[in-house]
Write an enzyme that holds these catalytic residues in place. Structure first.
Site, short mmCIF file in Angstrom:
data_model
loop_
_atom_site.label_atom_id
_atom_site.label_comp_id
_atom_site.label_asym_id
_atom_site.label_seq_id
_atom_site.Cartn_x
_atom_site.Cartn_y
_atom_site.Cartn_z
CG ASP A 1 -2.32 0.97 1.01
OD1 ASP A 1 -2.92 0.92 -0.10
OD2 ASP A 1 -2.32 1.83 1.49
CG ASP B 1 5.88 7.64 -11.01
OD1 ASP B 1 5.71 7.80 -9.83
OD2 ASP B 1 6.29 6.54 -11.47
CE LYS C 1 8.59 4.54 -9.80
NZ LYS C 1 7.19 4.49 -10.43
#
Length: 210
Positions: free
Chosen positions: A74, A163, A183
């Site tokens: 989460d 993002d 990333k």
């Protein structure tokens, strides 16, 4: 820390972007990832007010339905000038009734910052909670964060979620402009997974060493 002994792990998500990140991050450890979609599992309602609470809901639903160990994530973005919002409601801001629209969510975030005349830098952080649960109910929990700031307009078409408006501290590319490889060396999810690597028999996971 309990060791995960298998070579295949159920990732308790329907989010293709998250699944792809986990596949990349866990591949160096020889672990193949499957998702809720592979088992036609419904998406459980996330009713908790914390990342760990919602991760537990997702992991338990997957474990109960399949009898397999499951890893749930989460995560969300917390924007300081908005009092930490959207936080656990990160995905909710993208809901449209016909699916999720993260351009809409990003526009909402910027609009609310503008309405508050929030000063620069508009600090934010991505948060990730990983919860690995076994069928006997044992769980291991790990957290990761990535600090940065909100920028506008949206930059880049890589990644997913928020993002394109998140610029990590000390860098000149948003997460939306970065390659997946780059990333995956710095993301909040990578930081949390680095901490979790001991569960998979290692101290670090592949590209997470970089």
């Amino acid at each position: 820390m309990r060791r995960f002994e298998g070579n295949e792990l159920l990732i308790a998500t329907h989010n293709a972007g998250k699944l792809a990140e986990f596949q990349t991050l866990l591949a160096p450890l020889g672990i193949a990832c499957r998702s809720n979609t592979d088992f036609n599992l419904p998406e459980p309602e996330e009713t908790e007010e914390t990342f760990v609470g919602n991760a537990r809901i997702k992991a338990k639903a997957a474990v109960d339905a399949t009898g397999l160990p499951a890893l749930a994530d989460d995560s969300g973005i917390e924007i300081a000038a908005l009092g930490g919002a959207p936080g656990v409601r990160t995905a909710d801001w993208a809901e449209t009734g016909t699916g999720r629209d993260f351009k809409l969510a990003m526009t909402r975030a910027w609009t609310e910052l503008e309405a508050k005349a929030a000063p620069e830098p508009r600090n934010a952080r991505f948060c990730a909670t990983l919860l690995l649960m076994w069928p006997d109910g044992h769980e291991e929990i790990f957290e990761g964060h990535l600090n940065g700031r909100i920028v506008w307009p949206m930059r880049g078409a890589e990644g997913h979620g928020y993002d394109p408006i998140f610029l990590p501290d000390g860098l000149d590319q948003t997460l939306g402009e970065m390659s997946a490889e780059r990333k995956n060396t710095i993301s909040h999810r990578a930081v949390a997974l680095r901490k979790m690597a001991g569960c998979f028999g290692g101290t670090t996971a592949g590209s997470l060493d970089e």
